[in-house]
Scaffold this motif. Structure first.
Motif, PDB file in Angstrom:
ATOM      1  N   UNK A 181       0.851  -1.185   0.000  1.00  8.92           N
ATOM      2  CA  UNK A 181       0.000   0.000   0.000  1.00  8.92           C
ATOM      3  C   UNK A 181       0.886   1.234   0.000  1.00  8.92           C
ATOM      4  N   UNK A 182       0.786   2.042  -1.048  1.00  4.83           N
ATOM      5  CA  UNK A 182       1.550   3.279  -1.178  1.00  4.83           C
ATOM      6  C   UNK A 182       0.661   4.466  -0.808  1.00  4.83           C
ATOM      7  N   UNK A 183       1.144   5.315   0.105  1.00  8.39           N
ATOM      8  CA  UNK A 183       0.373   6.475   0.548  1.00  8.39           C
ATOM      9  C   UNK A 183       1.159   7.745   0.225  1.00  8.39           C
ATOM     10  N   UNK A 184       0.524   8.618  -0.497  1.00  5.35           N
ATOM     11  CA  UNK A 184       1.105   9.905  -0.854  1.00  5.35           C
ATOM     12  C   UNK A 184       1.105  10.821   0.378  1.00  5.35           C
ATOM     13  N   UNK A 185       2.280  11.337   0.759  1.00  5.32           N
ATOM     14  CA  UNK A 185       2.351  12.267   1.895  1.00  5.32           C
ATOM     15  C   UNK A 185       2.895  13.625   1.440  1.00  5.32           C
ATOM     16  N   UNK A 186       2.682  13.952   0.172  1.00  2.00           N
ATOM     17  CA  UNK A 186       3.089  15.263  -0.319  1.00  2.00           C
ATOM     18  C   UNK A 186       2.213  16.343   0.304  1.00  2.00           C
ATOM     19  N   UNK A 187       2.661  17.590   0.168  1.00  7.41           N
ATOM     20  CA  UNK A 187       1.982  18.705   0.840  1.00  7.41           C
ATOM     21  C   UNK A 187       0.538  18.882   0.376  1.00  7.41           C
ATOM     22  N   UNK A 188       0.256  18.464  -0.846  1.00  5.99           N
ATOM     23  CA  UNK A 188      -1.103  18.649  -1.376  1.00  5.99           C
ATOM     24  C   UNK A 188      -2.146  17.821  -0.635  1.00  5.99           C
ATOM     25  N   UNK A 215      -6.990 -12.677   7.343  1.00  3.73           N
ATOM     26  CA  UNK A 215      -6.150 -13.321   6.334  1.00  3.73           C
ATOM     27  C   UNK A 215      -4.701 -13.314   6.781  1.00  3.73           C
ATOM     28  N   UNK A 216      -4.387 -14.033   7.861  1.00  4.58           N
ATOM     29  CA  UNK A 216      -3.049 -13.931   8.462  1.00  4.58           C
ATOM     30  C   UNK A 216      -1.915 -14.442   7.580  1.00  4.58           C
ATOM     31  N   UNK A 217      -2.215 -15.218   6.555  1.00 11.44           N
ATOM     32  CA  UNK A 217      -1.156 -15.697   5.671  1.00 11.44           C
ATOM     33  C   UNK A 217      -0.850 -14.711   4.542  1.00 11.44           C
ATOM     34  N   UNK A 218      -1.692 -13.697   4.385  1.00 12.76           N
ATOM     35  CA  UNK A 218      -1.383 -12.622   3.450  1.00 12.76           C
ATOM     36  C   UNK A 218      -0.346 -11.695   4.074  1.00 12.76           C
ATOM     37  N   UNK A 219       0.301 -10.901   3.250  1.00  9.01           N
ATOM     38  CA  UNK A 219       1.251  -9.924   3.770  1.00  9.01           C
ATOM     39  C   UNK A 219       0.849  -8.528   3.304  1.00  9.01           C
ATOM     40  N   UNK A 220       1.146  -7.534   4.129  1.00 10.81           N
ATOM     41  CA  UNK A 220       0.887  -6.142   3.789  1.00 10.81           C
ATOM     42  C   UNK A 220       2.095  -5.307   4.166  1.00 10.81           C
ATOM     43  N   UNK A 221       2.667  -4.640   3.179  1.00 11.91           N
ATOM     44  CA  UNK A 221       3.746  -3.682   3.405  1.00 11.91           C
ATOM     45  C   UNK A 221       3.212  -2.295   3.084  1.00 11.91           C
ATOM     46  N   UNK A 222       3.594  -1.321   3.892  1.00 11.82           N
ATOM     47  CA  UNK A 222       3.101   0.043   3.720  1.00 11.82           C
ATOM     48  C   UNK A 222       4.263   0.976   3.402  1.00 11.82           C
ATOM     49  N   UNK A 223       4.089   1.759   2.344  1.00 14.38           N
ATOM     50  CA  UNK A 223       5.102   2.703   1.885  1.00 14.38           C
ATOM     51  C   UNK A 223       4.489   4.103   1.872  1.00 14.38           C
ATOM     52  N   UNK A 224       5.258   5.078   2.285  1.00 17.68           N
ATOM     53  CA  UNK A 224       4.864   6.475   2.108  1.00 17.68           C
ATOM     54  C   UNK A 224       5.846   7.100   1.130  1.00 17.68           C
ATOM     55  N   UNK A 225       5.335   8.014   0.317  1.00 20.95           N
ATOM     56  CA  UNK A 225       6.217   8.643  -0.658  1.00 20.95           C
ATOM     57  C   UNK A 225       5.935  10.135  -0.785  1.00 20.95           C
ATOM     58  N   UNK A 226       7.024  10.897  -0.771  1.00 20.26           N
ATOM     59  CA  UNK A 226       7.004  12.338  -0.996  1.00 20.26           C
ATOM     60  C   UNK A 226       8.135  12.640  -1.958  1.00 20.26           C
ATOM     61  N   UNK A 227       9.171  13.363  -1.508  1.00 21.86           N
ATOM     62  CA  UNK A 227      10.367  13.518  -2.342  1.00 21.86           C
ATOM     63  C   UNK A 227      11.098  12.193  -2.493  1.00 21.86           C
ATOM     64  N   UNK A 228      11.041  11.373  -1.447  1.00 17.79           N
ATOM     65  CA  UNK A 228      11.595  10.020  -1.433  1.00 17.79           C
ATOM     66  C   UNK A 228      10.489   9.059  -1.025  1.00 17.79           C
TER      67      UNK A 228
END
Length: 366
Positions: A181-188, A215-228
């Motif tokens: 899951x990618x979450x935008x954390x830019x100023x907008x 669904x404990x056998x599934x995996x979830x990774x969380x990413x935030x992105x701005x300049x990096x």
């Protein structure tokens, strides 16, 4: 005439308990909005109490704070003596988000999600078929096989059971899915007086709690992105805040692909929550930025990654929480190159859309 008379049952009320639970729900919402700042959330709660009379003469905000500490939601045991929420509070926030967003869902069996494929899977199904060489013996439907033998050979003489009498119970495969899951954390995400980051955090916490509990056998990774772009833990979600960033979608996709390469699950997918176009690119140690229109240099790198994801059979589902025409053109082109999905969502419907897409992807193989 004998009979029974039924009246509406009104359970006994515990005013103090109800007040605490009501205040706790509000407090958890405020903590999410303040990025995990418990002191600021309590300040907001006090102001709300003055305006809306949330407490009563027998139970005030001071009592509520003491209950938060005694029940393990709040602690002052740190070097600065500041109020901090605990792991129990973090889990309660995730559960609250799950109930708020996915509360109307019907409960299902724990574990993984069904697919349309059958064979040597994990769970016994209801379909039957004739025995074939190589089938496991534990798949034999004993009662059905014995009935077939009686029908085919009768009851007289020696009891006869042949290979043709055997029936097999099909096992159902259970899909295991790795999601980033990618979450935008830019100023907008907080621009123009609209808080977009809080709904995004709630959706992420609800999805995390759903996967952990059902669904404990599934995996979830969380990413935030701005300049990096960088990875965060599930427990960090309540503290997530936007920054003075541009939108480096390329960095987010690169990190997402790197994380999914390490996952052994055959099914992989990326969910991206954003409210804007890519406006930033890292070239060496410098940042290439252009917030005016859609920059072809940034766009080409983004589309190249979309094509790579498609080649690796990683669909990208984009949840665009903005409706500007030129943003739709970008999403349309990105989705076409990736062969993924795209939704133009209001903040209110974001959670429902993400769950529907998550559930649909559980019933197929990528």
């Amino acid at each position: 005439m004998k009979g029974f008379r039924f009246t509406q049952f009104v359970p006994p009320q515990d005013p103090e308990k109800n007040t605490f639970e009501n205040l706790l729900n509000i407090f958890l919402q405020l903590v999410t909005m303040t990025g995990g700042d418990a002191a600021e959330a309590l300040s907001w709660l006090s102001n709300l109490d003055k305006r809306y009379n949330l407490t009563n003469p027998n139970y005030g905000i001071g009592d509520f704070i003491e209950d938060l500490k005694s029940k393990g939601y709040l602690t002052e045991e740190n070097q600065k003596g500041e109020f901090k929420i605990t792991g129990k509070a973090e889990q309660s926030i995730r559960k609250s988000a799950l109930e708020e967003i996915f509360g109307k869902l019907k409960r299902g069996k724990s574990g993984q999600h069904k697919t349309t494929h059958s064979g040597q899977g994990e769970e016994r199904g209801t379909d039957r078929r004739s025995y074939q060489f190589g089938d496991n013996l534990d798949q034999i439907a004993l009662t059905d096989s014995l009935r077939n033998a009686q029908v085919n050979h009768g009851f007289g003489g020696d009891y006869l059971l042949t290979e043709d009498d055997l029936e097999i119970v099909e096992n159902e495969y259970k899909s295991q899915t790795s999601t980033v899951l990618m979450i935008d954390i830019s100023h907008s995400m907080i621009l123009y007086g609209e808080d977009r980051i809080t709904p995004a955090k709630k959706v992420a916490m609800a999805l995390a709690e759903l996967i952990k509990t059902r669904y404990p056998k599934d995996t979830l990774d969380i990413i935030v992105f701005g300049n990096d772009a960088w990875q965060i833990e599930i427990k960090d979600l309540p503290y997530l805040q936007v920054g003075p960033y541009h939108t480096n979608t390329v960095a987010g996709l690169e990190l997402a692909m790197d994380l999914l390469r390490r996952r052994k699950n055959p099914n992989k997918q990326i969910f991206m929550i954003t409210d804007g176009k890519p406006t930033c690119l890292k070239v060496g140690i410098k940042y290439y930025k252009n917030a005016f229109g859609i920059d072809s240099k940034i766009l080409n790198r983004t589309l190249k990654l979309a094509a790579q994801c498609r080649k690796l059979k990683i669909p990208v589902t984009t949840f665009m929480i903005a409706s500007d025409p030129y943003l739709k053109e970008f999403v349309k082109e990105f989705t076409k190159v990736n062969n993924g999905n795209a939704y133009y969502s209001s903040l209110k419907g974001l959670g429902d859309l993400i769950f529907e897409d998550f559930r649909r992807n559980r019933t197929k193989r990528f």
